[in-house]
Write a protein that holds these residues in place. Structure first.
Motif, short mmCIF file in Angstrom:
data_model
loop_
_atom_site.label_atom_id
_atom_site.label_comp_id
_atom_site.label_asym_id
_atom_site.label_seq_id
_atom_site.Cartn_x
_atom_site.Cartn_y
_atom_site.Cartn_z
N ALA A 103 0.84 -1.19 0.00
CA ALA A 103 0.00 0.00 0.00
C ALA A 103 0.88 1.24 0.00
CB ALA A 103 -0.90 0.02 1.23
N ILE A 104 0.61 2.16 -0.93
CA ILE A 104 1.28 3.46 -0.97
C ILE A 104 0.21 4.54 -0.86
CG2 ILE A 104 2.60 5.10 -2.36
CD1 ILE A 104 4.10 2.77 -3.56
N GLY A 105 0.37 5.41 0.13
CA GLY A 105 -0.58 6.50 0.31
C GLY A 105 -0.09 7.78 -0.34
N TYR A 117 -7.68 13.13 0.29
CA TYR A 117 -8.63 13.45 1.35
C TYR A 117 -8.21 13.05 2.76
CZ TYR A 117 -11.50 14.42 -2.68
OH TYR A 117 -11.97 14.94 -3.86
N HIS A 118 -7.21 12.18 2.92
CA HIS A 118 -6.72 11.83 4.25
C HIS A 118 -5.26 12.22 4.35
CE1 HIS A 118 -10.01 8.54 5.10
NE2 HIS A 118 -10.50 9.76 4.95
N ASP A 119 -4.84 12.63 5.55
CA ASP A 119 -3.48 13.12 5.70
C ASP A 119 -2.49 11.98 5.92
OD1 ASP A 119 -3.51 12.41 8.47
OD2 ASP A 119 -4.32 14.38 9.01
N ALA A 120 -1.20 12.35 5.98
CA ALA A 120 -0.14 11.36 6.07
C ALA A 120 -0.28 10.49 7.33
CB ALA A 120 1.22 12.05 6.05
N GLY A 121 -0.68 11.10 8.43
CA GLY A 121 -0.84 10.34 9.66
C GLY A 121 -1.92 9.27 9.56
N GLN A 122 -3.03 9.63 8.96
CA GLN A 122 -4.12 8.66 8.78
C GLN A 122 -3.68 7.52 7.86
OE1 GLN A 122 -6.87 11.98 7.61
NE2 GLN A 122 -8.39 10.77 8.69
N LEU A 123 -2.97 7.86 6.80
CA LEU A 123 -2.52 6.84 5.85
C LEU A 123 -1.53 5.89 6.50
CD1 LEU A 123 -2.05 9.22 2.80
CD2 LEU A 123 -3.85 7.50 3.06
N ALA A 124 -0.59 6.44 7.27
CA ALA A 124 0.39 5.60 7.95
C ALA A 124 -0.28 4.71 8.99
CB ALA A 124 1.46 6.48 8.60
N ALA A 125 -1.21 5.27 9.74
CA ALA A 125 -1.90 4.50 10.77
C ALA A 125 -2.73 3.36 10.17
CB ALA A 125 -2.80 5.42 11.60
N GLY A 134 -1.81 1.61 7.64
CA GLY A 134 -0.96 0.54 7.14
C GLY A 134 -0.16 0.83 5.89
N ALA A 135 -0.08 2.10 5.48
CA ALA A 135 0.69 2.41 4.27
C ALA A 135 2.15 2.00 4.44
CB ALA A 135 0.61 3.91 3.97
N HIS A 136 2.70 1.35 3.41
CA HIS A 136 4.12 1.02 3.43
C HIS A 136 4.97 2.24 3.10
CE1 HIS A 136 2.24 -2.97 2.83
NE2 HIS A 136 3.28 -3.41 3.50
N ALA A 137 4.38 3.20 2.41
CA ALA A 137 5.05 4.46 2.09
C ALA A 137 3.97 5.51 1.86
CB ALA A 137 5.93 4.32 0.85
N VAL A 138 4.33 6.77 2.09
CA VAL A 138 3.42 7.89 1.85
C VAL A 138 4.19 8.94 1.06
CG1 VAL A 138 2.00 9.70 2.87
CG2 VAL A 138 2.16 7.46 4.00
N ILE A 139 3.59 9.41 -0.04
CA ILE A 139 4.28 10.38 -0.89
C ILE A 139 3.43 11.64 -1.08
CG2 ILE A 139 5.60 8.61 -2.10
CD1 ILE A 139 3.62 8.89 -4.46
#
Length: 234
Positions: A183-185, A190-198, A200-205
């Motif tokens: 999963a890459i966020g 519409y959702h911020d980096a914190g929500q995406l990481a929480a 389960g995102a393997h990476a956020v860009i």
């Protein structure tokens, strides 16, 4: 073979204004007040009935069908009138073109949109031939249920270890995790980096320019970019 699956709203196209217009039509149809902008957009990524259910609560569940019908009717009418041309986010076309040009990569879509919404996006932005598998709310339960990804895997024959879901909401990340894929966020939706990481995102860009690097950092994906780099420099 690698499978790269994209969400649509908030990931490929900026559809916030047209989504809000559709929500307004839905709430007006049943005489309920429209929630504030942030609350309204918080449900982007869910299928339509699920989205309205979350917004109105269990006490108004009986109104959800009429609200969804009003939203759909508005969308169909506006598209027929040449409206609702949601713009691509910066870098979208270039990212899709790079991936589509790779022999080892299949590109797909998994979205809470109806199929006609995806077809409209493809037509408006001339994205014909980019997506080998398209999974929508017409045939699958709402995200974060993993069915869309599992169907895409079945259709393409791709392996979970070489599949990644790219999306802008926690629902996309949760769906990917449930399906057993990467999963890459992306933070321009519409959702911020914190929500995406929480979720389960393997990476956020923060921009499509960083997608290749995020993909290459996934276990097993680096060989893909090494191979294509070798081809380009021969």
């Amino acid at each position: 073979m690698y499978l790269v699956i994209f969400d649509c709203d908030g990931t490929l196209v900026d559809s916030q204004e047209t989504i809000l217009h559709g929500l307004e039509e839905g709430f007006a149809a049943v005489g309920l007040p429209m929630p504030d902008r942030r609350t309204g957009l918080s449900i982007v990524g869910l299928s339509l009935n699920e989205a309205f259910s979350k917004l109105v609560g269990p006490e108004n569940h009986h109104l959800v069908g009429a609200m969804s019908d009003a939203y759909r009717a508005s969308k169909i009418s506006r598209r027929a009138a040449g409206l609702d041309h949601d713009p691509l986010y910066p870098g979208t076309r270039e990212a899709l073109d790079r991936l589509a040009a790779m022999d080892e990569v299949l590109v797909g879509v998994a979205t809470g949109k109806a199929r006609r919404g995806v077809d409209h996006m493809v037509e408006v932005h001339d994205l014909h031939g980019r997506f080998v598998t398209v999974q929508t709310a017409d045939t699958s339960p709402s995200k974060p249920h993993p069915d869309m990804i599992l169907r895409a895997l079945s259709e393409t024959g791709a392996d979970k270890s070489r599949t990644v879901m790219i999306g802008d909401t926690s629902y996309d990340m949760e769906m990917a995790r449930s399906a057993g894929v990467f999963a890459i966020g992306v933070t321009w939706g519409y959702h911020d980096a914190g929500q995406l990481a929480a979720a389960g995102a393997h990476a956020v860009i923060p921009h499509f320019d960083e997608l290749d690097g995020a993909l290459a950092a996934l276990p097993g994906f680096g060989n893909l970019f090494d191979t294509n780099l070798d081809r380009e420099t021969v």
